[in-house]
Design an enzyme around this catalytic site. Structure first.
Site, PDB file in Angstrom:
ATOM      1  N   ASP A 204       9.061   7.436  11.335  1.00  0.00           N
ATOM      2  CA  ASP A 204       9.573   8.174  10.180  1.00  0.00           C
ATOM      3  C   ASP A 204       9.642   7.213   9.002  1.00  0.00           C
ATOM      4  OD1 ASP A 204      10.867   9.719   8.344  1.00  0.00           O
ATOM      5  OD2 ASP A 204      12.627  10.146   9.552  1.00  0.00           O
TER       6      ASP A 204
ATOM      7  N   HIS B 279       8.383  16.990   4.507  1.00  0.00           N
ATOM      8  CA  HIS B 279       8.389  15.617   5.010  1.00  0.00           C
ATOM      9  C   HIS B 279       7.471  15.506   6.217  1.00  0.00           C
ATOM     10  CE1 HIS B 279       9.787  11.582   5.581  1.00  0.00           C
ATOM     11  NE2 HIS B 279      10.292  11.847   6.771  1.00  0.00           N
TER      12      HIS B 279
ATOM     13  N   CYS C 106       4.689   9.841   2.712  1.00  0.00           N
ATOM     14  CA  CYS C 106       5.001   9.908   4.145  1.00  0.00           C
ATOM     15  C   CYS C 106       3.824  10.464   4.942  1.00  0.00           C
ATOM     16  CB  CYS C 106       6.256  10.731   4.395  1.00  0.00           C
ATOM     17  SG  CYS C 106       6.288  12.330   3.569  1.00  0.00           S
TER      18      CYS C 106
ATOM     19  N   ASN D 241       8.022   4.235   2.047  1.00  0.00           N
ATOM     20  CA  ASN D 241       7.599   5.441   1.337  1.00  0.00           C
ATOM     21  C   ASN D 241       7.657   5.181  -0.161  1.00  0.00           C
ATOM     22  OD1 ASN D 241       7.210   8.028   0.266  1.00  0.00           O
ATOM     23  ND2 ASN D 241       8.313   9.006   1.940  1.00  0.00           N
TER      24      ASN D 241
END
Length: 599
Positions: free
Chosen positions: A497, A480, A240, A235
């Protein structure tokens, strides 16, 4: 240890049965006004599918033939599991004076311990009351300050008397160095526990139990490739959302195979989006570590600041697909993008009272579906094709027939092999004059049938399997993004993630992202799906075909590997620069030929 002396009346947690509830119970917190809110609590997960003893698809667990190697691999995977239940029996409980810790149980490669101690509530308007402090500690002995791990847990006092139920409390917390334990300062009154008739104690011993389910941790050693076979993306600050989209496109294997075939031999390394995408895909396929995207965002023309701003996912997806489609023209993979993503819809207008109508076929690469007021995806599709009446001042100009009452609508002529559905979670609110996020519950199935929305049946049934769920946590101001992907279409899901990849259950990937959990404090109501990717069952094997190194042009491999070698060389030079110094040597000729004041 994260507990305070004064009770925090803002705590939100599931309370015990009314006969055992006390006013002194509280959720532990480091700062009083940062107590756990309903937004911060998520549903308990039973991650059976993530049991490492049952996940050995990538063949990396058992490298040796000996039983000892197998045992070591099994133990290692057991420590990487996503959930566990463990107990701690405290003997001589009535004499407990100090904090006591259980032996560690490893989940996600981190040590978790039960922490218990006697607590006294110093209330201003009543007598001090003694109670049991019950906490879950994570990675408590680590000196690192960079790690974090999001987890859900249920803390329980186990009943030791028939007919008496356990007392459970749920927590959700992001554990990190400054808040590495979380729980309740006043879980249950001390006298209530010591009362043998209430069934919580036997032979002066109590049994504490914790069930914990944790996400893969950040900032510590987590080998995504080893645990899942896949790697994540770094990131850059607020990328993201882009990482989620890139992973989705990467796992559309037929697209990835075509991307490798794009002609980029003469492209500028710093300006070519196509080459940058090839580089990211190649590293995602063959790297063992998280992959960087700075060269890709630089090829977009983004400056550093742009990487810290969230852009529109749908717009970025269209820009990337358009760029790839242009680059594939006049090549062996020309037409791959429309073959994969293009469907066709028919817009029509039909007059009610005269024989006059018009229609046109329009291609689409994605469909935007309303969420507000819709229960599920089928209701949204019905709303999408709903017929609108043109009457009154809104009559249709039918040419020679003049203004006529008519019906206006859309129907689908064909659906594509890969169907991108954008859920309209963000909409303009005229009352507040701002965009707001809609967190309403919106259900979507793993298997989707769209036959009812076609004007006429296609050659193959419009049956689809869910391949990816892109999820947003937060509000319209930011948040997020993560993505859950079913890489092989076999129902085995992974959570991506950013730089961390972990296995997860179908429940976590699908059901927990429906949204609309405002009344349930155990579920995060601000976390929900905003984009879905479905693959048509009749072509799923073709779309998810294997992509081998032999499918990548040799010249592209050589170019990317040479880039790596040059980067390693430059990195070595930077690291060793302090070992060298520049020396300027002046000869007599230097002085003779110099004009000016200073050499």
């Amino acid at each position: 240890m994260n507990h305070v002396t004064q009770p925090n009346d803002k705590s939100n947690h599931q309370l015990p049965p009314k006969d055992t509830q006390t006013d002194d119970e509280m959720m532990d917190t480091h700062v009083e006004d940062e107590s756990v809110r309903p937004d911060d609590i998520i549903t308990s997960l039973n991650i059976d599918g993530a049991d490492p003893k049952r996940n050995k698809e990538d063949g990396r667990l058992l490298n040796g033939d000996s039983a000892s190697n197998q045992d070591e691999a099994m133990d290692e995977e057991d420590e990487a599991r996503s959930e566990a239940t463990f107990r701690y029996k405290i003997e001589n409980f009535s004499k407990l004076r100090d904090t006591t810790l259980s032996p560690p149980t490893f989940v996600r490669n981190l040590p978790w311990k039960i922490m218990a101690m006697p607590r006294t509530n110093q209330a201003h308007d009543r007598q001090p009351t003694k109670s049991l402090g019950f906490f879950l500690q994570c990675n408590g002995e680590s000196d690192s300050t960079t790690w974090s791990c999001n987890a859900t847990a249920e803390l329980r006092i186990i009943s030791q008397k028939e007919g008496v139920e356990n007392i459970p409390r749920k927590i959700q917390h992001i554990f990190y160095s400054k808040e590495n334990d979380w729980g309740f300062s006043h879980f249950l009154g001390w006298n209530d526990i010591l009362d043998v008739e209430k069934g919580h104690i036997k032979d002066d011993a109590i049994i504490l139990e914790v069930w914990v389910s944790a996400d893969a941790p950040h900032g510590v050693s987590w080998d995504s490739k080893k645990h899942t076979g896949y790697v994540g993306l770094k990131n850059q600050g607020a990328t993201c959302y882009m990482n989620s989209l890139l992973q989705t496109l990467f796992f559309t294997n037929q697209l990835r195979k075509a991307v490798y075939q794009m002609p980029t031999e003469s492209d500028d390394t710093s300006k070519s989006v196509a080459l940058a995408l090839q580089r990211v895909f190649y590293e995602l396929q063959f790297s063992d570590k998280p992959v960087g995207t700075k060269k890709l965002t630089k090829s977009f023309g983004w400056e550093t600041l742009d990487s810290f701003m969230q852009h529109d996912v749908q717009e970025l997806c269209r820009v990337l697909l358009d760029n790839m489609e242009s680059k594939m023209k006049c090549t062996c993979v020309e037409g791959t993008i429309p073959r994969l993503f293009e469907g066709k819809m028919i817009s029509f207008i039909r007059c009610k009272h005269v024989d006059c109508s018009s229609s046109r076929i329009e291609p689409f690469y994605d469909i935007q579906l309303n969420v507000k007021g819709k229960k599920n995806i089928y209701e949204s599709f019905k709303d999408y094709i709903a017929v609108e009446s043109l009457e009154g001042e809104n009559k249709y100009d039918a040419g020679d027939f003049g203004l006529q009452e008519a019906e206006k609508g859309i129907t689908f002529d064909s659906f594509p092999p890969v169907l991108h559905l954008h859920l309209l979670r963000f909409q303009y609110d005229p009352l507040t004059d701002t965009n707001v996020k809609i967190n309403d519950r919106f259900e979507f199935p793993e298997k989707l049938n769209l036959e009812d929305f076609l004007q006429k049946p296609e050659t193959t049934p419009a049956n689809y399997t869910l391949h990816a769920v892109l999820v947003h946590s937060g509000d319209n101001h930011g948040g997020h993004y993560v993505v859950f992907i079913n890489p092989k279409g076999d129902g085995k899901w992974c959570k991506f993630d950013d730089d961390v990849v972990s296995r997860c259950t179908k429940l976590e990937a699908i059901d927990h992202n429906f949204g609309g959990n405002d009344e349930d404090v155990s579920v995060k109501h601000c976390t929900n799906a905003y984009m879905l990717v479905y693959i048509r069952d009749s072509v799923i094997n073709e779309v998810l075909q294997s992509v081998l190194e032999d499918d990548i042009p040799e010249q592209l491999i050589e170019r990317l590997q040479e880039e790596k070698r040059q980067e390693a060389l430059r990195r070595k030079e930077r690291n060793e620069a302090h070992l060298f110094m520049n020396i300027h040597i002046f000869t007599e000729d230097s002085f003779m030929g110099h004009k000016g004041c200073d050499l």
